[in-house]
Design a protein around this motif. Structure first.
Motif, PDB file in Angstrom:
ATOM      1  N   TYR A 189       0.826  -1.202   0.000  1.00  0.00           N
ATOM      2  CA  TYR A 189       0.000   0.000   0.000  1.00  0.00           C
ATOM      3  C   TYR A 189       0.864   1.258   0.000  1.00  0.00           C
ATOM      4  CZ  TYR A 189      -4.133  -2.843   0.769  1.00  0.00           C
ATOM      5  OH  TYR A 189      -5.134  -3.761   0.620  1.00  0.00           O
ATOM      6  N   ASP A 243       2.634   1.545  -4.316  1.00  0.00           N
ATOM      7  CA  ASP A 243       1.886   1.334  -5.535  1.00  0.00           C
ATOM      8  C   ASP A 243       2.461   2.178  -6.668  1.00  0.00           C
ATOM      9  OD1 ASP A 243       0.830   3.229  -3.644  1.00  0.00           O
ATOM     10  OD2 ASP A 243      -0.651   3.762  -5.153  1.00  0.00           O
ATOM     11  N   ARG A 290      -5.406  -6.145 -15.608  1.00  0.00           N
ATOM     12  CA  ARG A 290      -6.665  -5.416 -15.800  1.00  0.00           C
ATOM     13  C   ARG A 290      -7.595  -6.171 -16.723  1.00  0.00           C
ATOM     14  NH1 ARG A 290      -4.456   0.840 -16.307  1.00  0.00           N
ATOM     15  NH2 ARG A 290      -4.405   1.253 -14.054  1.00  0.00           N
ATOM     16  N   ASP A 294     -12.227  -5.759 -12.054  1.00  0.00           N
ATOM     17  CA  ASP A 294     -12.870  -5.169 -10.887  1.00  0.00           C
ATOM     18  C   ASP A 294     -12.113  -5.415  -9.590  1.00  0.00           C
ATOM     19  OD1 ASP A 294     -15.022  -4.269 -12.481  1.00  0.00           O
ATOM     20  OD2 ASP A 294     -15.964  -6.256 -12.367  1.00  0.00           O
ATOM     21  N   PRO A 344      -9.761  -4.937  -6.458  1.00  0.00           N
ATOM     22  CA  PRO A 344      -9.136  -3.797  -5.757  1.00  0.00           C
ATOM     23  C   PRO A 344      -7.615  -3.864  -5.761  1.00  0.00           C
ATOM     24  CG  PRO A 344     -10.070  -5.359  -4.186  1.00  0.00           C
ATOM     25  CD  PRO A 344     -10.542  -5.793  -5.542  1.00  0.00           C
ATOM     26  N   LEU A 395      -5.769  -3.966  -8.225  1.00  0.00           N
ATOM     27  CA  LEU A 395      -5.237  -3.184  -9.333  1.00  0.00           C
ATOM     28  C   LEU A 395      -4.750  -1.811  -8.891  1.00  0.00           C
ATOM     29  CD1 LEU A 395      -7.915  -4.043 -12.054  1.00  0.00           C
ATOM     30  CD2 LEU A 395      -5.572  -4.901 -11.911  1.00  0.00           C
ATOM     31  N   ASP A 396      -5.310  -1.317  -7.770  1.00  0.00           N
ATOM     32  CA  ASP A 396      -4.907   0.001  -7.290  1.00  0.00           C
ATOM     33  C   ASP A 396      -3.543  -0.021  -6.622  1.00  0.00           C
ATOM     34  OD1 ASP A 396      -7.292   1.107  -8.144  1.00  0.00           O
ATOM     35  OD2 ASP A 396      -8.298   0.701  -6.238  1.00  0.00           O
ATOM     36  N   HIS A 397      -2.996  -1.226  -6.404  1.00  0.00           N
ATOM     37  CA  HIS A 397      -1.758  -1.322  -5.636  1.00  0.00           C
ATOM     38  C   HIS A 397      -0.661  -2.073  -6.375  1.00  0.00           C
ATOM     39  CE1 HIS A 397      -4.118   0.276  -2.378  1.00  0.00           C
ATOM     40  NE2 HIS A 397      -4.976  -0.715  -2.509  1.00  0.00           N
TER      41      HIS A 397
END
Length: 234
Positions: free
Chosen positions: A25, A28, A67, A72, A74, A76-78
């Motif tokens: 976290y 990223d 991706r 969908d 989560p 992918l944000d990290h």
């Protein structure tokens, strides 16, 4: 504080950036950091710039693929690929470099790899660690005993089960990242070795960074052109 940092001895000087080995976290995205010394040497700058571009392309490919597979998620944000180079020292005609690369590509946690490079600043090209010595086998043997003893002690401190596992053998020295360094800013008086997660223990045991003092016997094995870059530790 991460598990790998807690496991690390408080009095061990960190050359490889082991504190960046966990906590995706906080890491990223893509990163590739070079020390200022790199810009002084065109060959080194060109080599590491090309490696940075290759790493960027690999990261972009990883992001595109994940991706597509799980749009969908989560995670992918990290997604992360973060390489951080430092210089443990410069002595004689040699520049020592060490790298940490943290990658998170989905899953429970990321993973970390390490690298090292020795640069001949007079010739502007890389020099393999073993090539610094007149007898590479004698040089490795000189370092190996202290390296394996320190690693075994660290494994015991971290509760790594070695009696009946693949972690009971000391990982081959030439397969690890090795970077000479200097505690005083002068000649190299320490050999830094890092063993990545999973190599000498489970992931929770973290990385093992080991510092072996340079002995006079090792100095005596250094080739003449590099001899002034090394000195026995006090």
């Amino acid at each position: 504080m991460t598990a790998s940092v807690q496991a690390q001895e408080a009095d061990s000087a960190s050359i490889f950036d082991v504190e960046r080995t966990e906590g995706f976290y906080e890491h990223d995205g893509f990163g590739y950091t070079l020390p200022d010394e790199v810009a002084e040497f065109p060959g080194l700058n060109e080599q590491l710039t090309a490696e940075r571009e290759q790493a960027r392309a690999e990261f972009d490919d990883m992001v595109t693929e994940l991706r597509s597979e799980m749009p969908d998620s989560p995670m992918l944000d990290h997604l992360a690929m973060d390489t951080y180079w430092v210089s443990p020292g410069r002595a004689g005609r040699l520049l020592s470099l060490a790298s940490t690369t943290y990658i998170y590509g989905g899953g429970a946690h990321g993973n970390t790899g390490y690298g090292a490079r020795i640069w001949d600043t007079a010739e502007d090209h890389a020099v393999d660690f073993a090539y610094l010595f007149t007898d590479r086998y004698a040089a490795y043997a000189n370092i190996d005993r202290a390296y394996c003893a320190q690693l075994a002690a660290m494994q015991a401190d971290r509760g790594v089960e070695t009696d009946y596992s693949w972690w009971n053998a000391c990982p081959l020295l030439h397969e690890q990242a090795i970077a000479p360094g200097s505690g005083s800013g002068g000649a190299f008086d320490t050999i830094h070795i890092v063993v990545a997660p999973y190599v000498a223990g489970p992931y929770v045991a973290g990385s093992f960074e080991i510092s072996v003092p340079v002995t006079q016997a090792l100095v005596d094995l250094v080739k003449p052109e590099y001899h002034d870059a090394f000195a026995a530790a006090n």
